[in-house]
Design an enzyme around this catalytic site. Structure first.
Site, PDB file in Angstrom:
ATOM      1  N   THR A  15       0.830  -1.202   0.000  1.00 53.49           N
ATOM      2  CA  THR A  15       0.000   0.000   0.000  1.00 53.49           C
ATOM      3  C   THR A  15       0.865   1.253   0.000  1.00 53.49           C
ATOM      4  OG1 THR A  15      -1.685  -1.186   1.255  1.00 53.49           O
ATOM      5  CG2 THR A  15      -1.836   1.209   1.235  1.00 53.49           C
ATOM      6  N   TYR A  55     -13.145  -4.060  -1.291  1.00 51.75           N
ATOM      7  CA  TYR A  55     -14.298  -3.612  -2.071  1.00 51.75           C
ATOM      8  C   TYR A  55     -15.329  -4.728  -2.270  1.00 51.75           C
ATOM      9  CZ  TYR A  55     -17.409  -1.320  -5.298  1.00 51.75           C
ATOM     10  OH  TYR A  55     -18.535  -0.811  -5.874  1.00 51.75           O
ATOM     11  N   TYR A 100      -2.258 -10.266   5.215  1.00 55.59           N
ATOM     12  CA  TYR A 100      -2.329  -8.878   5.673  1.00 55.59           C
ATOM     13  C   TYR A 100      -3.768  -8.542   6.024  1.00 55.59           C
ATOM     14  CZ  TYR A 100      -1.624  -3.750   5.421  1.00 55.59           C
ATOM     15  OH  TYR A 100      -1.568  -2.405   5.692  1.00 55.59           O
ATOM     16  N   ARG A 132      -8.774  -0.336   5.920  1.00 52.86           N
ATOM     17  CA  ARG A 132      -8.725  -0.094   4.475  1.00 52.86           C
ATOM     18  C   ARG A 132      -9.663  -1.008   3.699  1.00 52.86           C
ATOM     19  NH1 ARG A 132      -4.904   3.013   1.736  1.00 52.86           N
ATOM     20  NH2 ARG A 132      -3.330   3.979   3.062  1.00 52.86           N
ATOM     21  N   LYS A 149       0.451  -9.959   8.928  1.00 54.50           N
ATOM     22  CA  LYS A 149       0.641  -8.552   9.262  1.00 54.50           C
ATOM     23  C   LYS A 149      -0.687  -8.080   9.824  1.00 54.50           C
ATOM     24  CE  LYS A 149       1.550  -3.974   7.327  1.00 54.50           C
ATOM     25  NZ  LYS A 149       1.782  -3.170   6.100  1.00 54.50           N
ATOM     26  N   ILE A 158       6.010  -4.462   9.995  1.00 53.99           N
ATOM     27  CA  ILE A 158       6.140  -4.029   8.601  1.00 53.99           C
ATOM     28  C   ILE A 158       5.738  -2.570   8.618  1.00 53.99           C
ATOM     29  CG2 ILE A 158       5.375  -4.371   6.234  1.00 53.99           C
ATOM     30  CD1 ILE A 158       4.931  -7.323   6.916  1.00 53.99           C
TER      31      ILE A 158
END
Length: 297
Positions: free
Chosen positions: A44, A107, A133, A138, A161, A203
């Site tokens: 990202t 989405y 992740y 997000r 993560k 990270i």
């Protein structure tokens, strides 16, 4: 385990022609010189969603070749299209990446069974170790600890993560997964908190501007210097807050340019920082002893 310590979620430098590979090479050397433990490209923070497949794979190849096995290279190959993630993952493996970071679908999202099938299918398509992740802020979806534990049984799914911000959830993941399954913080403002419930590193966005300090924060904790780790976490907290005053990676890329790294512009739909937020960022960089226009931390 791919790494312990600090992996930088590296920004991607752009110029008028596309990816600025000369600057990318300088960033890679800067991180190796300053104790970064692994490099993540095309995540990202690297603006991968604005890059073509050709650009993304070129960045992975360049990074793999430049690093030349000195530290692990992790390639971001996630997508909300499982087939597309498989393609990117297979190409990253072919190009020599050491591991993959695969985000949960966004989405279109998925239910927990869809998430399970998504990661299982990608894992079967490659031999590389995979870091899952989880970043609900997000993606608007969360991986349940029970699902993480189930996926951790797959040989090449080796880590997560965790960026949910829910330390109770992190603790439950740590309780359920094997000892050799790595848990990495995805939140720079709570690295030490995640380490305290069994984490193995971070990270990091912060590591773009403070690579040595981010490495030291983790290793002080892992080596038993809890006080020293805590002091670093608290000292860096105002800068971390400033690096997330607007959506990532707008502030960190701005900070890199302010510090003289010349990483170029953001790609639309990301745009320049608001003036009031820019002033906050500048002040916190100065408060940390960073000289604007000079590459140092």
């Amino acid at each position: 385990m791919l790494f312990k310590g600090s992996a930088v979620a590296l920004v991607t430098p752009f110029d008028e022609n596309g990816v600025d590979f000369e600057t990318l090479g300088k960033l890679i050397e800067y991180h190796i010189e300053n104790n970064t433990d692994a490099i993540l490209v095309c995540g990202t923070t690297g603006e991968s969603t604005t890059m073509s497949d050709e650009e993304q794979l070129a960045v992975i190849k360049y990074t793999v070749d430049k690093v030349n096995k000195r530290i692990p290279v992790i390639a971001g190959t996630g997508s909300n299209n499982t087939a597309h993630s498989i393609y990117l993952s297979q190409e990253a493996e072919r190009l020599g990446a050491d591991g993959l970071l695969v985000i949960t679908p966004y989405y279109n999202k998925a239910n927990q069974n869809g998430l399970k099938l998504h990661f299982e299918t990608i894992a079967k398509s490659v031999n590389l170790p995979i870091i899952m992740y989880n970043v609900p802020g997000r993606t608007s979806m969360n991986m349940k600890p029970s699902l993480v534990a189930e996926l951790a049984k797959i040989d090449n799914i080796v880590a997560i993560k965790e960026a949910s911000g829910d330390l109770s959830q992190v603790g439950e993941i740590a309780r359920l997964v094997p000892d050799d399954f790595a848990i990495y913080s995805g939140n720079d403002d709570s690295i030490i908190q995640l380490l305290s419930v069994g984490g193995h590193g971070v990270i990091s966005v912060l590591a773009n501007v403070c690579p040595k300090e981010t490495h030291d924060l983790v290793y002080k904790f892992l080596e038993g210097d809890i006080k020293g780790s805590r002091e670093l976490q608290l000292k860096l907290k105002p800068l971390i807050d400033a690096l997330f005053i607007e959506v990532n990676p707008i502030p960190v890329k701005t900070a890199m340019n302010l510090l003289g790294f010349n990483v170029g512009n953001l790609r639309l739909p990301l745009a320049e920082m608001e003036d009031k937020n820019l002033e906050v960022l500048k002040q916190e960089l100065k408060n940390q002893g960073l000289s604007l226009g000079e590459k140092s931390c």
